[in-house]
Write a protein that holds these residues in place. Sequence first.
Motif, PDB file in Angstrom:
ATOM      1  N   THR A  50     -88.943  42.449 -56.342  1.00 33.17           N
ATOM      2  CA  THR A  50     -87.781  41.624 -56.625  1.00 33.17           C
ATOM      3  C   THR A  50     -87.378  41.805 -58.078  1.00 33.17           C
ATOM      4  O   THR A  50     -87.917  42.679 -58.781  1.00 33.17           O
ATOM      5  CB  THR A  50     -88.087  40.146 -56.313  1.00 33.17           C
ATOM      6  OG1 THR A  50     -86.886  39.376 -56.436  1.00 33.17           O
ATOM      7  CG2 THR A  50     -89.148  39.582 -57.257  1.00 33.17           C
ATOM      8  N   HIS A  52     -87.372  39.370 -61.168  1.00 35.64           N
ATOM      9  CA  HIS A  52     -87.799  38.025 -61.570  1.00 35.64           C
ATOM     10  C   HIS A  52     -88.589  38.154 -62.864  1.00 35.64           C
ATOM     11  O   HIS A  52     -89.348  39.113 -63.041  1.00 35.64           O
ATOM     12  CB  HIS A  52     -88.665  37.411 -60.464  1.00 35.64           C
ATOM     13  CG  HIS A  52     -88.921  35.957 -60.631  1.00 35.64           C
ATOM     14  ND1 HIS A  52     -89.880  35.456 -61.505  1.00 35.64           N
ATOM     15  CD2 HIS A  52     -88.349  34.869 -60.051  1.00 35.64           C
ATOM     16  CE1 HIS A  52     -89.886  34.139 -61.433  1.00 35.64           C
ATOM     17  NE2 HIS A  52     -88.974  33.752 -60.572  1.00 35.64           N
ATOM     18  N   HIS A  55     -92.533  37.185 -61.413  1.00 34.67           N
ATOM     19  CA  HIS A  55     -93.071  37.800 -60.204  1.00 34.67           C
ATOM     20  C   HIS A  55     -92.513  39.204 -60.009  1.00 34.67           C
ATOM     21  O   HIS A  55     -91.328  39.449 -60.195  1.00 34.67           O
ATOM     22  CB  HIS A  55     -92.745  36.947 -58.978  1.00 34.67           C
ATOM     23  CG  HIS A  55     -93.097  35.506 -59.134  1.00 34.67           C
ATOM     24  ND1 HIS A  55     -94.404  35.088 -59.322  1.00 34.67           N
ATOM     25  CD2 HIS A  55     -92.336  34.384 -59.150  1.00 34.67           C
ATOM     26  CE1 HIS A  55     -94.417  33.768 -59.431  1.00 34.67           C
ATOM     27  NE2 HIS A  55     -93.183  33.328 -59.335  1.00 34.67           N
ATOM     28  N   ARG A  58     -92.372  39.776 -53.476  1.00 31.20           N
ATOM     29  CA  ARG A  58     -92.753  38.748 -52.508  1.00 31.20           C
ATOM     30  C   ARG A  58     -93.194  39.430 -51.214  1.00 31.20           C
ATOM     31  O   ARG A  58     -92.687  40.479 -50.837  1.00 31.20           O
ATOM     32  CB  ARG A  58     -91.579  37.802 -52.229  1.00 31.20           C
ATOM     33  CG  ARG A  58     -90.974  37.219 -53.491  1.00 31.20           C
ATOM     34  CD  ARG A  58     -89.801  36.298 -53.218  1.00 31.20           C
ATOM     35  NE  ARG A  58     -90.252  34.993 -52.775  1.00 31.20           N
ATOM     36  CZ  ARG A  58     -89.900  34.432 -51.620  1.00 31.20           C
ATOM     37  NH1 ARG A  58     -89.122  35.086 -50.787  1.00 31.20           N
ATOM     38  NH2 ARG A  58     -90.337  33.241 -51.291  1.00 31.20           N
ATOM     39  N   GLU A  73     -95.948  35.216 -53.592  1.00 31.81           N
ATOM     40  CA  GLU A  73     -95.378  36.023 -54.664  1.00 31.81           C
ATOM     41  C   GLU A  73     -96.525  36.702 -55.399  1.00 31.81           C
ATOM     42  O   GLU A  73     -97.610  36.133 -55.530  1.00 31.81           O
ATOM     43  CB  GLU A  73     -94.561  35.138 -55.616  1.00 31.81           C
ATOM     44  CG  GLU A  73     -93.339  34.544 -54.949  1.00 31.81           C
ATOM     45  CD  GLU A  73     -92.742  33.365 -55.694  1.00 31.81           C
ATOM     46  OE1 GLU A  73     -91.504  33.244 -55.701  1.00 31.81           O
ATOM     47  OE2 GLU A  73     -93.522  32.553 -56.241  1.00 31.81           O
ATOM     48  N   ARG A 185     -81.492  35.459 -53.209  1.00 29.92           N
ATOM     49  CA  ARG A 185     -82.510  34.815 -54.045  1.00 29.92           C
ATOM     50  C   ARG A 185     -82.469  35.380 -55.467  1.00 29.92           C
ATOM     51  O   ARG A 185     -82.584  34.653 -56.458  1.00 29.92           O
ATOM     52  CB  ARG A 185     -83.895  35.014 -53.430  1.00 29.92           C
ATOM     53  CG  ARG A 185     -85.010  34.236 -54.107  1.00 29.92           C
ATOM     54  CD  ARG A 185     -86.356  34.610 -53.510  1.00 29.92           C
ATOM     55  NE  ARG A 185     -86.402  34.384 -52.083  1.00 29.92           N
ATOM     56  CZ  ARG A 185     -86.653  33.192 -51.535  1.00 29.92           C
ATOM     57  NH1 ARG A 185     -86.889  32.153 -52.320  1.00 29.92           N
ATOM     58  NH2 ARG A 185     -86.693  33.047 -50.224  1.00 29.92           N
ATOM     59  N   ILE A 186     -82.313  36.700 -55.581  1.00 30.89           N
ATOM     60  CA  ILE A 186     -82.242  37.340 -56.897  1.00 30.89           C
ATOM     61  C   ILE A 186     -81.032  36.839 -57.672  1.00 30.89           C
ATOM     62  O   ILE A 186     -81.123  36.547 -58.874  1.00 30.89           O
ATOM     63  CB  ILE A 186     -82.202  38.870 -56.747  1.00 30.89           C
ATOM     64  CG1 ILE A 186     -83.585  39.403 -56.355  1.00 30.89           C
ATOM     65  CG2 ILE A 186     -81.745  39.542 -58.036  1.00 30.89           C
ATOM     66  CD1 ILE A 186     -83.596  40.878 -56.006  1.00 30.89           C
ATOM     67  N   ARG A 188     -79.542  33.949 -57.424  1.00 30.76           N
ATOM     68  CA  ARG A 188     -79.814  32.588 -57.901  1.00 30.76           C
ATOM     69  C   ARG A 188     -80.793  32.601 -59.065  1.00 30.76           C
ATOM     70  O   ARG A 188     -80.638  31.845 -60.037  1.00 30.76           O
ATOM     71  CB  ARG A 188     -80.347  31.730 -56.759  1.00 30.76           C
ATOM     72  CG  ARG A 188     -79.316  31.381 -55.703  1.00 30.76           C
ATOM     73  CD  ARG A 188     -79.836  30.340 -54.731  1.00 30.76           C
ATOM     74  NE  ARG A 188     -80.954  30.831 -53.950  1.00 30.76           N
ATOM     75  CZ  ARG A 188     -80.835  31.508 -52.809  1.00 30.76           C
ATOM     76  NH1 ARG A 188     -79.634  31.806 -52.337  1.00 30.76           N
ATOM     77  NH2 ARG A 188     -81.902  31.908 -52.138  1.00 30.76           N
ATOM     78  N   THR A 189     -81.819  33.448 -58.979  1.00 31.78           N
ATOM     79  CA  THR A 189     -82.810  33.530 -60.058  1.00 31.78           C
ATOM     80  C   THR A 189     -82.168  33.974 -61.356  1.00 31.78           C
ATOM     81  O   THR A 189     -82.385  33.371 -62.418  1.00 31.78           O
ATOM     82  CB  THR A 189     -83.930  34.512 -59.680  1.00 31.78           C
ATOM     83  OG1 THR A 189     -84.635  34.010 -58.540  1.00 31.78           O
ATOM     84  CG2 THR A 189     -84.911  34.697 -60.832  1.00 31.78           C
ATOM     85  N   GLU A 192     -80.027  31.192 -62.795  1.00 33.78           N
ATOM     86  CA  GLU A 192     -80.809  30.095 -63.374  1.00 33.78           C
ATOM     87  C   GLU A 192     -81.471  30.502 -64.679  1.00 33.78           C
ATOM     88  O   GLU A 192     -81.541  29.715 -65.627  1.00 33.78           O
ATOM     89  CB  GLU A 192     -81.859  29.625 -62.366  1.00 33.78           C
ATOM     90  CG  GLU A 192     -81.262  28.880 -61.177  1.00 33.78           C
ATOM     91  CD  GLU A 192     -82.304  28.510 -60.139  1.00 33.78           C
ATOM     92  OE1 GLU A 192     -83.494  28.839 -60.357  1.00 33.78           O
ATOM     93  OE2 GLU A 192     -81.933  27.908 -59.115  1.00 33.78           O
ATOM     94  N   VAL A 193     -81.992  31.745 -64.735  1.00 31.01           N
ATOM     95  CA  VAL A 193     -82.685  32.204 -65.937  1.00 31.01           C
ATOM     96  C   VAL A 193     -81.726  32.306 -67.118  1.00 31.01           C
ATOM     97  O   VAL A 193     -82.061  31.929 -68.251  1.00 31.01           O
ATOM     98  CB  VAL A 193     -83.371  33.558 -65.673  1.00 31.01           C
ATOM     99  CG1 VAL A 193     -83.832  34.200 -66.977  1.00 31.01           C
ATOM    100  CG2 VAL A 193     -84.566  33.367 -64.749  1.00 31.01           C
ATOM    101  N   GLU A 197     -80.336  25.761 -64.819  1.00 31.21           N
ATOM    102  CA  GLU A 197     -80.328  25.371 -63.407  1.00 31.21           C
ATOM    103  C   GLU A 197     -79.008  24.757 -62.971  1.00 31.21           C
ATOM    104  O   GLU A 197     -78.436  25.127 -61.939  1.00 31.21           O
ATOM    105  CB  GLU A 197     -81.479  24.402 -63.137  1.00 31.21           C
ATOM    106  CG  GLU A 197     -81.625  24.039 -61.671  1.00 31.21           C
ATOM    107  CD  GLU A 197     -82.826  23.142 -61.405  1.00 31.21           C
ATOM    108  OE1 GLU A 197     -82.894  22.583 -60.300  1.00 31.21           O
ATOM    109  OE2 GLU A 197     -83.682  23.019 -62.290  1.00 31.21           O
TER     110      GLU A 197
END
Length: 405
Positions: A50, A52, A55, A58, A73, A185-186, A188-189, A192-193, A197
Amino acid sequence: MDYSDVSTIAAWVTEQGLKGVSEAELMTGFCAACRNAGLPLDRGLALMDTLHPVHEGRAFRWDSVEEIQTEFEYGSTSSGEAASNWQRSAFYYLWSKDEREIRRRLGFGDPIDFSLLDTIAEAGHTDFVAMMHRFSEAGTIGEMDCFFSHFATKHPEGFSDHDLAILRKLVPVLGLAIKCTALGRIARTIAEVYLGEDAARQVMEGKISRGKSERISAALWFSDLLNYTKISDSVPPEEIIPLLNDYSEAVITAIHASGGNVLKLIGDGVLAIFKGEVPAEACSAALRAEFLLREKLRTLNGERRAAGRAVTDVYIGLHIGDVFYGNIGSQDRLDFTVIGPAVNEVSRIASICRSVDLNVLMSSDFASAIPEEERATLACIGRYALRGVQRAQQLYTLESARLNG
């Protein structure tokens, strides 16, 4: 299992992927559907790297006996025991040889030459097949460049040629569905990063138009490191980034743990907001973050002193007011942030901390907004003119708020 089942399962996986169900649900549903249709699956695992900050990827495991879905993860596989395990795996063999498939007929004398095969064989599995589906350069993000999967059976005769042919047709569909969910998911990550958030949630909900903002009332936090310029001139260059990371970690985790949202990292400075149904809630949350930060700094500075590394302190300005919260910038480069006079004021309040040797200062508006029982811990330090702000401010601090460092 016949080829009409292949179409049915492929259609189900496609539908679930379009719905955005989780990777673990996709893997479990896929394996269960194949088994119910007559494919002798007893174990399945899917794995994908992924993008992240912590991590590397996954993984998702299914087992017909345990009837549970497992997702986990994993961290970096570039060193230590993790690297050793990875390099002994069937997946690494496929990746390093750029091959698509490898099989081990465990119950028929094939070598147990990859990690996990001994465990799989001991559990009674007779046949094992691992697959890799590599992405093109256009479909690669970071280290996410392929989809790995393996399947095992306990059938006395292992997988038939027909079973393997069906898996070869269906697994790419599963990989595409899992990749689709992983990309969401990526996204959103990353949001957020880099945005925080709350801002990330709003951007992901579609608030990406320039000038689209809302007026909110929020408690504002602006913090800086004490003597950062002096420290950066006196320590080895390779120590600067670790120092910033250590203190940023303390500040950001304290803010997040107290319900705040970090909007900007400006060098060694941090701009954050605390939203609440009523002003008192937002201000109390900001004070909780300040208290938590002081605890973290005591621990951090003790560890850094013991290691012979530079230490410092964090000074904070706190304010409350109305701000515009949303997208500002050009058509092709936007920033989701807060603007308004209150933002300028909180940074000016923070800058006064150094001249009065205090690690936290707050405006009279902030002091008035906090619950009355908390107001008893405040001390007024007088009226100060803020650079670039027309009216002077009555400023307050907490008891024992002396700068250290």
